[in-house]
Design a protein around this motif. Structure first.
Motif, PDB file in Angstrom:
ATOM      1  N   ASP A  70       3.454   7.042  -3.393  1.00  0.00           N
ATOM      2  CA  ASP A  70       4.666   6.606  -2.710  1.00  0.00           C
ATOM      3  C   ASP A  70       4.364   5.548  -1.651  1.00  0.00           C
ATOM      4  OD1 ASP A  70       6.900   8.394  -3.767  1.00  0.00           O
ATOM      5  OD2 ASP A  70       5.352   9.850  -3.283  1.00  0.00           O
ATOM      6  N   LYS A  71       3.158   5.638  -1.080  1.00  0.00           N
ATOM      7  CA  LYS A  71       2.727   4.656  -0.095  1.00  0.00           C
ATOM      8  C   LYS A  71       1.216   4.758   0.048  1.00  0.00           C
ATOM      9  CE  LYS A  71       4.107   1.759   3.316  1.00  0.00           C
ATOM     10  NZ  LYS A  71       5.035   0.624   3.127  1.00  0.00           N
ATOM     11  N   VAL A  72       0.568   3.608   0.239  1.00  0.00           N
ATOM     12  CA  VAL A  72      -0.869   3.587   0.490  1.00  0.00           C
ATOM     13  C   VAL A  72      -1.100   2.992   1.877  1.00  0.00           C
ATOM     14  CG1 VAL A  72      -3.127   2.783  -0.273  1.00  0.00           C
ATOM     15  CG2 VAL A  72      -1.354   3.289  -1.967  1.00  0.00           C
ATOM     16  N   PHE A  73      -1.799   3.746   2.714  1.00  0.00           N
ATOM     17  CA  PHE A  73      -2.129   3.277   4.059  1.00  0.00           C
ATOM     18  C   PHE A  73      -3.598   2.850   4.061  1.00  0.00           C
ATOM     19  CE2 PHE A  73       1.145   6.635   4.703  1.00  0.00           C
ATOM     20  CZ  PHE A  73       2.166   5.816   5.153  1.00  0.00           C
ATOM     21  N   PHE A  74      -3.816   1.550   4.103  1.00  0.00           N
ATOM     22  CA  PHE A  74      -5.174   1.013   4.061  1.00  0.00           C
ATOM     23  C   PHE A  74      -5.809   1.065   5.453  1.00  0.00           C
ATOM     24  CE2 PHE A  74      -3.010  -0.983   0.417  1.00  0.00           C
ATOM     25  CZ  PHE A  74      -3.897  -0.641  -0.589  1.00  0.00           C
ATOM     26  N   PRO A  75      -7.160   0.881   5.556  1.00  0.00           N
ATOM     27  CA  PRO A  75      -7.821   0.945   6.866  1.00  0.00           C
ATOM     28  C   PRO A  75      -7.145   0.025   7.888  1.00  0.00           C
ATOM     29  CG  PRO A  75      -9.465   0.866   5.126  1.00  0.00           C
ATOM     30  CD  PRO A  75      -8.137   0.672   4.458  1.00  0.00           C
ATOM     31  N   GLY A  76      -6.944   0.579   9.074  1.00  0.00           N
ATOM     32  CA  GLY A  76      -6.303  -0.195  10.127  1.00  0.00           C
ATOM     33  C   GLY A  76      -4.814   0.049  10.265  1.00  0.00           C
ATOM     34  N   THR A  77      -4.238   0.913   9.412  1.00  0.00           N
ATOM     35  CA  THR A  77      -2.805   1.214   9.480  1.00  0.00           C
ATOM     36  C   THR A  77      -2.474   1.896  10.812  1.00  0.00           C
ATOM     37  OG1 THR A  77      -2.671   1.505   7.078  1.00  0.00           O
ATOM     38  CG2 THR A  77      -0.900   2.469   8.389  1.00  0.00           C
ATOM     39  N   GLU A  78      -1.350   1.551  11.396  1.00  0.00           N
ATOM     40  CA  GLU A  78      -0.919   2.153  12.661  1.00  0.00           C
ATOM     41  C   GLU A  78      -0.450   3.599  12.433  1.00  0.00           C
ATOM     42  OE1 GLU A  78      -1.129   0.784  15.582  1.00  0.00           O
ATOM     43  OE2 GLU A  78      -1.701  -1.249  14.976  1.00  0.00           O
ATOM     44  N   GLN A  79      -0.750   4.476  13.386  1.00  0.00           N
ATOM     45  CA  GLN A  79      -0.321   5.869  13.315  1.00  0.00           C
ATOM     46  C   GLN A  79       1.208   5.975  13.236  1.00  0.00           C
ATOM     47  OE1 GLN A  79      -2.672   8.201  12.692  1.00  0.00           O
ATOM     48  NE2 GLN A  79      -3.474   8.950  14.650  1.00  0.00           N
ATOM     49  N   ALA A  80       1.896   5.107  13.959  1.00  0.00           N
ATOM     50  CA  ALA A  80       3.364   5.142  13.968  1.00  0.00           C
ATOM     51  C   ALA A  80       3.934   4.858  12.582  1.00  0.00           C
ATOM     52  CB  ALA A  80       3.904   4.131  14.976  1.00  0.00           C
ATOM     53  N   ASP A  81       3.294   3.965  11.828  1.00  0.00           N
ATOM     54  CA  ASP A  81       3.774   3.632  10.478  1.00  0.00           C
ATOM     55  C   ASP A  81       3.648   4.836   9.540  1.00  0.00           C
ATOM     56  OD1 ASP A  81       4.294   1.058  11.334  1.00  0.00           O
ATOM     57  OD2 ASP A  81       2.360   0.264  10.656  1.00  0.00           O
ATOM     58  N   ILE A  82       2.547   5.587   9.704  1.00  0.00           N
ATOM     59  CA  ILE A  82       2.351   6.776   8.874  1.00  0.00           C
ATOM     60  C   ILE A  82       3.438   7.802   9.171  1.00  0.00           C
ATOM     61  CG2 ILE A  82       0.775   8.676   8.329  1.00  0.00           C
ATOM     62  CD1 ILE A  82      -1.534   6.797   9.178  1.00  0.00           C
ATOM     63  N   TYR A  83       3.702   8.029  10.454  1.00  0.00           N
ATOM     64  CA  TYR A  83       4.723   9.001  10.854  1.00  0.00           C
ATOM     65  C   TYR A  83       6.110   8.608  10.333  1.00  0.00           C
ATOM     66  CZ  TYR A  83       8.277  11.217  13.748  1.00  0.00           C
ATOM     67  OH  TYR A  83       9.406  11.871  14.163  1.00  0.00           O
ATOM     68  N   GLU A  84       6.486   7.357  10.519  1.00  0.00           N
ATOM     69  CA  GLU A  84       7.844   6.930  10.157  1.00  0.00           C
ATOM     70  C   GLU A  84       8.099   7.032   8.660  1.00  0.00           C
ATOM     71  OE1 GLU A  84       8.415   3.078  11.846  1.00  0.00           O
ATOM     72  OE2 GLU A  84       8.270   3.810  13.914  1.00  0.00           O
ATOM     73  N   PHE A  85       7.090   6.747   7.858  1.00  0.00           N
ATOM     74  CA  PHE A  85       7.304   6.829   6.408  1.00  0.00           C
ATOM     75  C   PHE A  85       7.150   8.254   5.893  1.00  0.00           C
ATOM     76  CE2 PHE A  85       6.078   6.762   1.968  1.00  0.00           C
ATOM     77  CZ  PHE A  85       7.014   5.893   1.419  1.00  0.00           C
ATOM     78  N   LEU A  86       6.130   8.947   6.367  1.00  0.00           N
ATOM     79  CA  LEU A  86       5.765  10.249   5.782  1.00  0.00           C
ATOM     80  C   LEU A  86       6.569  11.403   6.363  1.00  0.00           C
ATOM     81  CD1 LEU A  86       3.434  11.396   3.835  1.00  0.00           C
ATOM     82  CD2 LEU A  86       2.319  12.078   5.969  1.00  0.00           C
ATOM     83  N   ALA A  87       6.694  11.448   7.700  1.00  0.00           N
ATOM     84  CA  ALA A  87       7.195  12.655   8.353  1.00  0.00           C
ATOM     85  C   ALA A  87       8.603  12.549   8.928  1.00  0.00           C
ATOM     86  CB  ALA A  87       6.228  13.061   9.477  1.00  0.00           C
ATOM     87  N   LEU A  88       9.013  11.369   9.398  1.00  0.00           N
ATOM     88  CA  LEU A  88      10.294  11.252  10.094  1.00  0.00           C
ATOM     89  C   LEU A  88      11.483  11.742   9.264  1.00  0.00           C
ATOM     90  CD1 LEU A  88      11.894  10.456  12.577  1.00  0.00           C
ATOM     91  CD2 LEU A  88      11.893   8.082  11.760  1.00  0.00           C
ATOM     92  N   PRO A  89      11.607  11.379   7.972  1.00  0.00           N
ATOM     93  CA  PRO A  89      12.736  11.898   7.177  1.00  0.00           C
ATOM     94  C   PRO A  89      12.748  13.425   7.102  1.00  0.00           C
ATOM     95  CG  PRO A  89      11.655  10.085   6.031  1.00  0.00           C
ATOM     96  CD  PRO A  89      10.762  10.463   7.172  1.00  0.00           C
ATOM     97  N   ILE A  90      11.569  14.045   7.040  1.00  0.00           N
ATOM     98  CA  ILE A  90      11.468  15.502   6.968  1.00  0.00           C
ATOM     99  C   ILE A  90      11.854  16.129   8.297  1.00  0.00           C
ATOM    100  CG2 ILE A  90       9.826  17.411   6.657  1.00  0.00           C
ATOM    101  CD1 ILE A  90       8.373  15.687   4.614  1.00  0.00           C
TER     102      ILE A  90
END
Length: 464
Positions: A50-70
């Motif tokens: 659904d999404k690939v977070f490559f090295p250097g990805t911001e923590q906020a980007d991971i949260y907003e895509f992965l966890a915020l909707p849940i």
């Protein structure tokens, strides 16, 4: 039905990996959802998530895509789960907590502190809420025992199930929290009680699976909505030759690997097309506690944490394959709504059951004081001798399912043990037969030798 949201996260190379392989990595990005992975044999495999977070990805980007909707769904009365998975040292705990859940800058904050903020922001932004409560629990599964991280005296809690709560930890400490700061202070206390140990791959390796549980209750006019949100920081899979584990740490690693193997079996069973009726949730405490999150009433996200280094290629490939299988799992998420007590009619109770209870209690009343009879009735209900008229029948169904599942698992194990015993007996019989044959051949040789050593006697012979 919706599926599990699966993402892959590649952390930056660490100093040890750079010493071994320089800046070489095993991945080639195609786009934000796919990449090519090169294994130890230089064979290439394409993966898509659904999404690939490559090295250097911001923590906020991971949260907003992965966890915020849940998080938003949980604040509205749905169940949700966010799980981090991967080998030891792959960045799971850093992704979940950040360097420190209380003292770190905004950029480094992990999923956990962001989820806490997200829960209270979602509650405050809703205009139709009359009242809300948020309760927090925290447990770890250490050596197949569920331990309460807010009360260390509770070190072997049981996992139960009913229709309203789904899967829950019986007797766990629940702490009411009113804001983000209070929640983070409470969580910090639990994190300090978690089992950790040092290995060659991780100076502070998690020796247990850690589970953060948020129960969000919101009252809106004449209904209540209950959302359960769990965050799961799994202990990492380990190879003893890489971690240098020995003694107690090695035993912990074996238990961790067994529970992760049970998790893999559940994922495999759920991902099969036209899956069978038996899913081995009860083969481990981890899979039992994740039963709703995997194929049940939950919106679930899985973050597969990986090392991009060629030195960890086999472990990374295993993690990616795990995530690929999890993508096929379908969830049955729905809102947990309970109408106000005034609108709920009391459950009907069997008249026969009532009459039987009345007769027994009447006999007791002839010889005992009314207070003693009342106390006995309460004790009988607690012990299950009488059914509580207000109790739900799901407890009985759950107990039946539990016994059935355990029986099936025991039978599977018994068959495997029997097969192993048969193989062992066959080997012994083969070895025994081989020894007999060897003994017989040896005997023949000895007889032959004796046959050639005799001296002929011609005393009774006649010359023709």
């Amino acid at each position: 039905m919706s599926g599990i949201r699966v993402c892959a996260l590649f952390r930056p190379l660490n100093s040890k990996e750079k010493t071994c392989h320089g800046d070489s990595i095993s991945i080639l990005g195609i786009d934000s959802e796919s990449f090519v992975f090169k294994d130890e044999k230089d064979e290439e495999t394409e993966f898509r998530f659904d999404k690939v977070f490559f090295p250097g990805t911001e923590q906020a980007d991971i949260y907003e895509f992965l966890a915020l909707p849940i998080v938003k769904a949980a604040a509205s009365g749905a169940n949700g789960a966010v799980i981090t998975y991967g080998q030891t040292g792959a960045g799971k705990t850093y992704s979940m907590e950040g360097p420190n859940i209380i003292q770190c800058d905004e950029k480094q904050k992990g999923l956990l502190p962001r989820v806490v903020d997200g829960i209270f922001n979602a509650i405050k932004s809703s205009d139709d809420i009359i009242k809300y409560t948020v309760k927090l629990s925290m447990v770890e599964i250490y050596m197949e025992r569920v331990r309460d991280l807010f009360d260390r005296s509770k070190d072997n809690l049981q996992i139960k199930e009913n229709k309203m709560q789904g899967i829950f930890v019986n007797g766990v400490t629940e702490i009411s929290i009113s804001d983000s700061a209070e929640a983070l202070r409470t969580l910090s206390t639990g994190i300090a009680n978690r089992a950790v140990g040092e290995t060659q791959m991780n100076i502070a390796s998690s020796r247990s699976h850690c589970i953060y549980i948020f129960i969000i209750c919101r009252e809106i006019r004449k209904e209540r909505r209950y959302g359960k949100l769990i965050l799961v920081d799994l202990a990492g899979s380990e190879k003893a030759e890489k971690t240098g584990a020995e003694g107690r740490v090695l035993e912990e690693a074996k238990t961790i690997n067994r529970s992760l193997s049970a998790l893999g079996n559940v994922i495999n069973a759920l991902s099969l097309p036209g899956r069978g009726s038996h899913i081995p949730y009860r083969d481990s405490k981890l899979t039992r506690i994740l039963q709703d999150a995997l194929g049940g009433n939950s919106q679930t996200a899985l973050l597969c944490c990986c090392s991009p280094s060629p030195s960890n290629a086999s472990e990374t490939l295993s993690t990616l394959r795990f995530g690929a299988r999890a993508q096929h799992i379908k969830q049955l998420a729905h809102f947990n709504v309970k109408e106000d007590e005034e609108t709920i009619s009391p459950p009907e109770v069997s008249s026969t059951k009532n009459e039987s209870m009345e007769r027994i209690l009447a006999k007791l009343a002839e010889r005992m004081e009314p207070e003693d009879v009342q106390l006995l009735e309460q004790l009988f209900v607690l012990e299950g001798i009488f059914f509580d008229p207000n109790s739900v029948e799901e407890e009985v169904e759950s107990a039946y399912e539990d016994v059935t599942s355990r029986t099936i698992s025991s039978l599977h194990k018994a068959v495997e043990e029997l097969a192993a015993t048969v193989d062992e007996l066959k080997e012994k019989e083969t070895l025994k037969a081989s020894r007999k044959l060897h003994a017989a051949e040896s005997d023949t040789i000895q007889h032959g030798k004796r046959g050639w050593s005799f001296e002929p006697n011609f005393a009774n012979c006649k010359i023709l």
